[in-house]
Design an enzyme around this catalytic site. Structure first.
Site, short mmCIF file in Angstrom:
data_model
loop_
_atom_site.label_atom_id
_atom_site.label_comp_id
_atom_site.label_asym_id
_atom_site.label_seq_id
_atom_site.Cartn_x
_atom_site.Cartn_y
_atom_site.Cartn_z
N ILE A 105 0.83 -1.21 0.00
CA ILE A 105 0.00 0.00 0.00
C ILE A 105 0.87 1.26 0.00
O ILE A 105 0.37 2.36 0.18
CB ILE A 105 -0.95 0.01 1.24
CG1 ILE A 105 -0.15 -0.10 2.55
CG2 ILE A 105 -1.94 -1.15 1.14
CD1 ILE A 105 -1.01 -0.04 3.82
N HIS A 121 -4.40 -4.22 -2.39
CA HIS A 121 -4.82 -3.84 -1.03
C HIS A 121 -4.91 -2.33 -0.84
O HIS A 121 -4.93 -1.84 0.28
CB HIS A 121 -3.89 -4.49 0.00
CG HIS A 121 -4.01 -5.99 0.03
ND1 HIS A 121 -3.04 -6.83 0.52
CD2 HIS A 121 -5.02 -6.79 -0.39
CE1 HIS A 121 -3.45 -8.09 0.40
NE2 HIS A 121 -4.63 -8.09 -0.16
P1 OAD Z 1 4.54 -11.21 4.52
O1 OAD Z 1 5.19 -10.47 5.63
O2 OAD Z 1 3.53 -12.24 4.88
O3 OAD Z 1 5.64 -11.93 3.63
C1 OAD Z 1 6.76 -11.23 3.17
C2 OAD Z 1 7.75 -12.26 2.64
O4 OAD Z 1 8.83 -11.56 2.05
C3 OAD Z 1 8.33 -13.15 3.72
O5 OAD Z 1 8.16 -14.50 3.31
C4 OAD Z 1 9.83 -12.77 3.78
O6 OAD Z 1 10.65 -13.89 3.95
C5 OAD Z 1 10.05 -12.17 2.41
N1 OAD Z 1 11.04 -11.09 2.35
C6 OAD Z 1 11.22 -10.05 3.21
N2 OAD Z 1 12.16 -9.21 2.75
C7 OAD Z 1 12.60 -9.73 1.57
C8 OAD Z 1 13.56 -9.32 0.59
N3 OAD Z 1 14.28 -8.20 0.72
N4 OAD Z 1 13.73 -10.12 -0.49
C9 OAD Z 1 13.02 -11.27 -0.64
N5 OAD Z 1 12.10 -11.70 0.23
C10 OAD Z 1 11.88 -10.94 1.32
O7 OAD Z 1 3.93 -10.11 3.52
P2 OAD Z 1 2.86 -10.30 2.36
O8 OAD Z 1 2.94 -11.64 1.75
O9 OAD Z 1 2.96 -9.13 1.47
O10 OAD Z 1 -2.67 -7.49 3.86
O11 OAD Z 1 1.52 -10.19 3.18
C11 OAD Z 1 0.30 -10.24 2.51
C12 OAD Z 1 -0.72 -9.39 3.21
O12 OAD Z 1 -0.78 -9.70 4.59
C13 OAD Z 1 -0.43 -7.92 3.23
O13 OAD Z 1 -0.74 -7.26 2.03
C14 OAD Z 1 -1.32 -7.44 4.33
C15 OAD Z 1 -1.07 -8.50 5.34
O14 OAD Z 1 -2.14 -8.78 6.16
C16 OAD Z 1 -3.57 -6.62 4.32
O15 OAD Z 1 -3.28 -5.76 5.12
C17 OAD Z 1 -4.94 -6.81 3.74
#
Ligand code: OAD
Ligand code: ZN
Length: 243
Positions: A105, A121
């Site tokens: 976002i 989102h």
């Molecule tokens: P998550 O925090 O669930 O996952 C982020 C992933 O990125 C993790 O698996 C980390 O290992 C990986 N990661 C972090 N930094 C990285 C980097 N520099 N390079 C590669 N990988 C990296 O976040 P999202 O999957 O985006 O929704 O979460 C999905 C949704 O959950 C969000 O949009 C939000 C949340 O609830 C809402 O608010 C509706």
């Protein structure tokens, strides 16, 4: 990494689609949700678990606590695009990247120059009065937040709460955004999924519309889609896109 780069460079026009999550912006200094130190790690500072606070029913029942958490932890006005955002904008410019689909976002893809961005989102940059629907940008909304004794941003015209146009738990995704994202994924020959744990639906479910022949995952930790991917890269997104 070299394989993915060669796939991208040899992709046909508009053949690549990028599907990203919070891990795409960690290298811009914005924490993700589920890693250690992420937004959902419990903090003594709040009386409620963070995951509860980002729900629609919590927003309705406890706007003051919602906005305290939101302005504390969910916005990062100083953050700048990193190498991944920049490379994706360049790839769009060159006609390689058809679309960026993001769960973030923060608006950093647009700051970097990407135009065809599907924000599943929503965005912190759009805020609407829940009464008269007046639009406020992020800066204006922050000012309303700071001016309010209880921290709840209210419309100067009608005094109703100003709500960020971000999707909270229990809220539906925008139909037009989903349709655009589905069409982009369905037309991709190469789908790069990066920086997302793929646990949040319906966003994660969009991957099933992919019909191309190269699915690549770039993530620091394993995801549920690793087994169906043609390539899994355990590295930082900004490094992988840093050429
Ligand atoms: P998550 O925090 O669930 O996952 C982020 C992933 O990125 C993790 O698996 C980390 O290992 C990986 N990661 C972090 N930094 C990285 C980097 N520099 N390079 C590669 N990988 C990296 O976040 P999202 O999957 O985006 O929704 O979460 C999905 C949704 O959950 C969000 O949009 C939000 C949340 O609830 C809402 O608010 C509706
Ligand atoms: Zn109003």
């Amino acid at each position: 990494i070299a394989t993915l780069r060669s796939w991208i460079e040899s992709c046909g026009p508009g053949g690549m689609v990028f599907f990203g999550g919070a891990g795409v912006s960690t290298e811009s200094g914005i924490p993700d949700f589920r890693s250690t130190g992420g937004l959902y790690s419990h903090s003594q500072k709040y009386s409620y678990p963070p995951e509860t606070m980002v729900s629609h029913s919590f927003f309705e029942a406890h706007p003051q606590e919602f906005f305290q958490f939101y302005f504390d932890r969910m916005i990062a006005p100083e953050a700048k695009p990193n190498q991944a955002h920049k490379k994706l904008a360049e790839l769009e410019q060159r006609g390689v990247c058809r679309a960026v689909i993001t769960q973030n976002i923060d608006g950093l893809h647009q700051v970097a120059g990407s135009r065809n961005v599907y924000e599943l989102h929503g965005s912190v940059h759009r805020n609407y009065c829940t009464g008269c629907k007046r639009f406020f940008n992020l800066e204006e909304t922050m000012q309303l937040h700071q001016a309010a004794t209880d921290g709840v941003p209210r419309c100067p015209d009608c005094d109703a709460i100003v709500k960020p146009d971000v999707v909270l738990y229990e809220e539906p995704l925008d139909e037009e955004v989903i349709t655009g994202a589905v069409q982009a994924i369905a037309q991709a020959e190469l789908l790069v999924v990066a920086g997302t744990s793929l646990v949040v639906y319906p966003a994660a479910g969009l991957l099933r519309y992919f019909q191309g022949d190269k699915l690549a995952i770039v993530n620091l930790s394993p995801t549920s889609a690793d087994k169906s991917a043609d390539l899994c890269i355990n590295a930082k997104v900004g490094e992988v896109f840093g050429w």
